[in-house]
Write a protein that holds these residues in place. Structure first.
Motif, PDB file in Angstrom:
ATOM      1  N   ASP A  20       0.704  -1.194   0.008  1.00 22.74           N
ATOM      2  CA  ASP A  20      -0.178  -0.012  -0.145  1.00 22.74           C
ATOM      3  C   ASP A  20       0.688   1.183  -0.001  1.00 22.74           C
ATOM      4  O   ASP A  20       1.841   1.293   0.737  1.00 22.74           O
ATOM      5  N   GLN A  49      -2.242   5.443  -5.965  1.00 22.31           N
ATOM      6  CA  GLN A  49      -1.484   4.669  -4.972  1.00 22.31           C
ATOM      7  C   GLN A  49      -2.306   3.285  -4.535  1.00 22.31           C
ATOM      8  O   GLN A  49      -3.423   3.125  -4.474  1.00 22.31           O
ATOM      9  N   PHE A  50      -1.356   2.497  -4.381  1.00 27.74           N
ATOM     10  CA  PHE A  50      -2.009   0.967  -4.035  1.00 27.74           C
ATOM     11  C   PHE A  50      -2.620   1.194  -2.373  1.00 27.74           C
ATOM     12  O   PHE A  50      -2.182   2.019  -1.800  1.00 27.74           O
ATOM     13  N   GLY A  51      -3.804   0.517  -2.376  1.00 30.88           N
ATOM     14  CA  GLY A  51      -4.612   0.793  -0.948  1.00 30.88           C
ATOM     15  C   GLY A  51      -5.666   1.872  -1.276  1.00 30.88           C
ATOM     16  O   GLY A  51      -6.285   2.092  -0.224  1.00 30.88           O
ATOM     17  N   ARG A  52      -5.628   2.757  -2.087  1.00 30.94           N
ATOM     18  CA  ARG A  52      -6.488   3.762  -2.504  1.00 30.94           C
ATOM     19  C   ARG A  52      -7.315   3.588  -4.166  1.00 30.94           C
ATOM     20  O   ARG A  52      -7.665   4.554  -4.547  1.00 30.94           O
ATOM     21  N   LYS A  57     -11.189  -5.716  -7.916  1.00 31.56           N
ATOM     22  CA  LYS A  57     -10.249  -6.448  -6.979  1.00 31.56           C
ATOM     23  C   LYS A  57      -9.383  -7.201  -7.510  1.00 31.56           C
ATOM     24  O   LYS A  57      -8.245  -6.985  -7.482  1.00 31.56           O
ATOM     25  N   GLU A  60      -6.641  -4.994  -9.160  1.00 34.39           N
ATOM     26  CA  GLU A  60      -5.615  -4.545  -8.104  1.00 34.39           C
ATOM     27  C   GLU A  60      -4.580  -5.469  -7.659  1.00 34.39           C
ATOM     28  O   GLU A  60      -3.512  -5.165  -7.699  1.00 34.39           O
ATOM     29  N   ASP A  61      -5.236  -6.722  -7.653  1.00 32.10           N
ATOM     30  CA  ASP A  61      -4.183  -7.631  -7.318  1.00 32.10           C
ATOM     31  C   ASP A  61      -3.230  -8.354  -8.157  1.00 32.10           C
ATOM     32  O   ASP A  61      -2.285  -8.131  -7.705  1.00 32.10           O
ATOM     33  N   ARG A  64      -0.399  -5.661  -8.313  1.00 27.00           N
ATOM     34  CA  ARG A  64       0.595  -5.635  -7.322  1.00 27.00           C
ATOM     35  C   ARG A  64       1.673  -6.391  -7.540  1.00 27.00           C
ATOM     36  O   ARG A  64       2.863  -6.350  -6.936  1.00 27.00           O
TER      37      ARG A  64
END
Length: 104
Positions: A20, A49-52, A57, A60-61, A64
């Motif tokens: 994040d 930003q990761f986490g925002r 999902k 985002e995964d 990462r």
């Protein structure tokens, strides 16, 4: 992958996982299972930003674990995509998706 979607990059989760707060830029196109592109232009996000994230999902995964300029194809079941209600535009309810993504 652990969230029950499929990605075409073998052993992707062995790459370093971005935490994040780390910044990423990316774009992706969404297709149905007949490879019909659902939106004319790719969705593009720069310096997020990761986490925002306000993304699927699964997107985002996968991001990462991806590196700059890397591309991936994700098969996302409807429950991890837009679920029972769709996106109130081009994606109907209960539609699994193909997402073609690239880190910029």
């Amino acid at each position: 992958m652990s969230l029950n979607y499929w990605v075409n990059i073998e052993n992707l989760q062995q790459n370093r996982r971005k935490p994040d707060g780390e910044i990423i830029s990316y774009e992706y196109d969404i297709y149905d299972f007949d490879w019909v592109k659902l939106y004319a232009k790719p969705k593009k996000n720069v310096n997020v930003q990761f986490g925002r994230f306000e993304e699927l999902k699964a997107v985002e995964d996968v991001l990462r674990y991806m590196d700059k300029n890397q591309e991936a194809i994700i098969l996302v079941p409807s429950v991890l995509a837009f679920g029972t209600y769709g996106d109130n535009d081009k994606i109907p309810n209960d539609m699994p998706l193909i997402v073609k993504i690239k880190v910029l």
